[in-house]
Design an enzyme around this catalytic site. Structure first.
Site, PDB file in Angstrom:
ATOM      1  N   HIS A  98      -0.039  -4.993  -0.018  1.00  0.00           N
ATOM      2  CA  HIS A  98      -0.771  -4.206   0.982  1.00  0.00           C
ATOM      3  C   HIS A  98      -0.235  -4.380   2.405  1.00  0.00           C
ATOM      4  O   HIS A  98      -0.994  -4.569   3.359  1.00  0.00           O
ATOM      5  CB  HIS A  98      -2.255  -4.555   0.929  1.00  0.00           C
ATOM      6  CG  HIS A  98      -2.932  -4.120  -0.340  1.00  0.00           C
ATOM      7  ND1 HIS A  98      -2.534  -3.030  -1.074  1.00  0.00           N
ATOM      8  CD2 HIS A  98      -3.991  -4.642  -1.023  1.00  0.00           C
ATOM      9  CE1 HIS A  98      -3.304  -2.886  -2.139  1.00  0.00           C
ATOM     10  NE2 HIS A  98      -4.196  -3.851  -2.146  1.00  0.00           N
ATOM     11  N   HIS A 167      -8.952   1.392   0.747  1.00  0.00           N
ATOM     12  CA  HIS A 167      -9.351   0.437  -0.286  1.00  0.00           C
ATOM     13  C   HIS A 167     -10.872   0.325  -0.420  1.00  0.00           C
ATOM     14  O   HIS A 167     -11.407  -0.776  -0.576  1.00  0.00           O
ATOM     15  CB  HIS A 167      -8.727  -0.926   0.027  1.00  0.00           C
ATOM     16  CG  HIS A 167      -8.431  -1.763  -1.168  1.00  0.00           C
ATOM     17  ND1 HIS A 167      -9.410  -2.280  -1.979  1.00  0.00           N
ATOM     18  CD2 HIS A 167      -7.250  -2.167  -1.707  1.00  0.00           C
ATOM     19  CE1 HIS A 167      -8.850  -2.971  -2.947  1.00  0.00           C
ATOM     20  NE2 HIS A 167      -7.534  -2.917  -2.810  1.00  0.00           N
ATOM     21  N   GLU A 299      -7.319   4.041  -5.343  1.00  0.00           N
ATOM     22  CA  GLU A 299      -6.338   3.976  -4.260  1.00  0.00           C
ATOM     23  C   GLU A 299      -5.264   5.018  -4.524  1.00  0.00           C
ATOM     24  O   GLU A 299      -4.283   4.766  -5.222  1.00  0.00           O
ATOM     25  CB  GLU A 299      -5.755   2.566  -4.202  1.00  0.00           C
ATOM     26  CG  GLU A 299      -6.812   1.499  -3.992  1.00  0.00           C
ATOM     27  CD  GLU A 299      -6.324   0.112  -4.416  1.00  0.00           C
ATOM     28  OE1 GLU A 299      -5.281  -0.332  -3.929  1.00  0.00           O
ATOM     29  OE2 GLU A 299      -6.997  -0.507  -5.249  1.00  0.00           O
TER      30      GLU A 299
HETATM   31  C1  GLA Z   1      -5.306  -3.868  -5.109  1.00  0.00           C
HETATM   32  C2  GLA Z   1      -4.475  -4.640  -6.045  1.00  0.00           C
HETATM   33  C3  GLA Z   1      -5.288  -5.732  -6.670  1.00  0.00           C
HETATM   34  C4  GLA Z   1      -5.915  -6.600  -5.620  1.00  0.00           C
HETATM   35  C5  GLA Z   1      -6.701  -5.767  -4.663  1.00  0.00           C
HETATM   36  C6  GLA Z   1      -7.230  -6.583  -3.533  1.00  0.00           C
HETATM   37  O1  GLA Z   1      -6.167  -3.054  -5.737  1.00  0.00           O
HETATM   38  O2  GLA Z   1      -3.885  -3.837  -7.021  1.00  0.00           O
HETATM   39  O3  GLA Z   1      -4.503  -6.494  -7.526  1.00  0.00           O
HETATM   40  O4  GLA Z   1      -4.905  -7.302  -4.940  1.00  0.00           O
HETATM   41  O5  GLA Z   1      -5.921  -4.730  -4.156  1.00  0.00           O
HETATM   42  O6  GLA Z   1      -8.000  -7.648  -3.964  1.00  0.00           O
END
Ligand code: GLA
Length: 334
Positions: A98, A167, A299
């Protein structure tokens, strides 16, 4: 748009919340991380969040935040572009997650707005977290008659890579996990991951697997199955290869108990389905616990780690070219 004081960062910077409403939909966004702190449909808050900035600073799962410059994992924390290797900050074992340690979920955005929209801007300097180019990023949250849209724009002075998303964790009923929510995803393939949750490069048919959401099924129906991909992630944490292209409906989430359905529309080629497997039961806003699987994220994005997979849709952005994508979450009663 209503601006209210929300709290203070450890460095003394004041953080504000910004709210817009049209009766059916009420949206509250923070300048910190561009976080959707609250999204109400006919009075029901359908996203997870916290009441204070201190709780958001702990970053327990990017709740409601804008993630960037590059959503999800970049394998080895590096990629090649124009014959040059770029090394990023590794904040997830050996990988970058991220956008790195100081991703867009942790910066304070400039905010403007009107009665029906909130617009955030952030200028990410050249080499921030290792990414090339000064990237001027815009995120516009706008209300529609029955939902909220997110319009992402970005412009860079060098060739670079970009993959932005939001998110938010949705839960249409609250007070229980999302395992009883029904979900449909318009995808014939998903991208399996290795043990570090990075796509292997394979596009695997969902047919005959626990990843087949082409006919709506409850999220919990197969989530505890003895499937190696589910076991790696402790649930769903996978990118789906969305059918068709252009702006189209890609997913439907519904709760019979709430009598609410949410439809996801996007122009992106992929969508990470994440069922909140890493949430730990901390106390959230309104006295509700943020339990494991307490929310589900959609996402919308390009496939994770596309920078290291030439066979995946490209996430390159040429200098001076406009990055522009739109995702909408639309609600109705049923
Ligand atoms: C995304 C990732 C997950 C996790 C979340 C945050 O969705 O794919 O593996 O890292 O973000 O907790």
């Amino acid at each position: 748009m209503l601006k209210s004081y929300f709290g203070r960062l450890p460095n003394g910077k004041e953080i504000y919340s910004y709210a817009v409403s049209n009766g059916a939909i009420s949206l509250t966004v923070l300048d910190y991380g561009g976080i959707i702190q609250s999204l109400k449909y006919c009075g029901n808050d359908v996203v997870l969040g916290y009441n204070t900035i201190g709780e958001y600073l702990d970053n327990d799962g990017y709740l409601g935040a804008i993630v960037g410059r590059y959503a999800n994992r970049i394998s080895g924390g590096s990629f090649r572009l124009n014959k040059k290797t770029y090394r990023l900050f590794k904040n997830d074992g050996g990988n970058t997650l991220h956008g790195g340690a100081g991703g867009f979920s942790g910066v304070v955005w400039d905010v403007t707005g009107d009665d029906a929209s909130i617009t955030l801007k952030y200028l990410s300097p050249d080499r921030e977290e290792g990414f090339p180019g000064n990237l001027l990023t815009g995120v516009k949250y706008y209300l529609t008659e029955n939902g909220v849209g997110i319009e992402y724009t970005a412009l860079c002075d060098k060739d670079t890579v970009v993959n932005l998303t939001n998110h938010s964790y949705f839960n249409l009923i609250g007070g229980e996990t999302i395992e009883n929510h029904f979900l449909l995803i318009d995808a014939d393939y998903f991208t399996p991951v290795n043990s570090a949750l990075v796509p292997t490069g394979e596009l695997r048919p969902v047919s005959g697997t626990v990843f087949d959401f082409r006919c709506a099924k409850s999220i919990g129906r197969d989530i505890e199955e003895n499937d190696p991909q589910l076991k790696i992630a402790g649930g769903y944490d996978h990118n789906f290869v969305l059918r068709k292209d252009g702006f189209r409906k890609v997913a439907e989430l519904s709760s019979a108990k709430a009598g609410i359905e949410m439809d996801v529309y996007t122009d992106r080629p992929g969508m990470q389905l994440y069922t909140g497997n890493f949430l730990t039961g901390r106390m959230g806003k309104n006295g509700k616990k943020i339990m494991k699987r307490g929310g589900v994220c959609f996402e919308t994005q390009s496939y994770p780690d596309s920078v290291n997979h030439p066979e995946f849709p490209s996430t390159e952005l040429k200098a001076g070219e406009m990055y522009h994508t739109v995702t909408e979450y639309r609600f109705h009663k049923y």
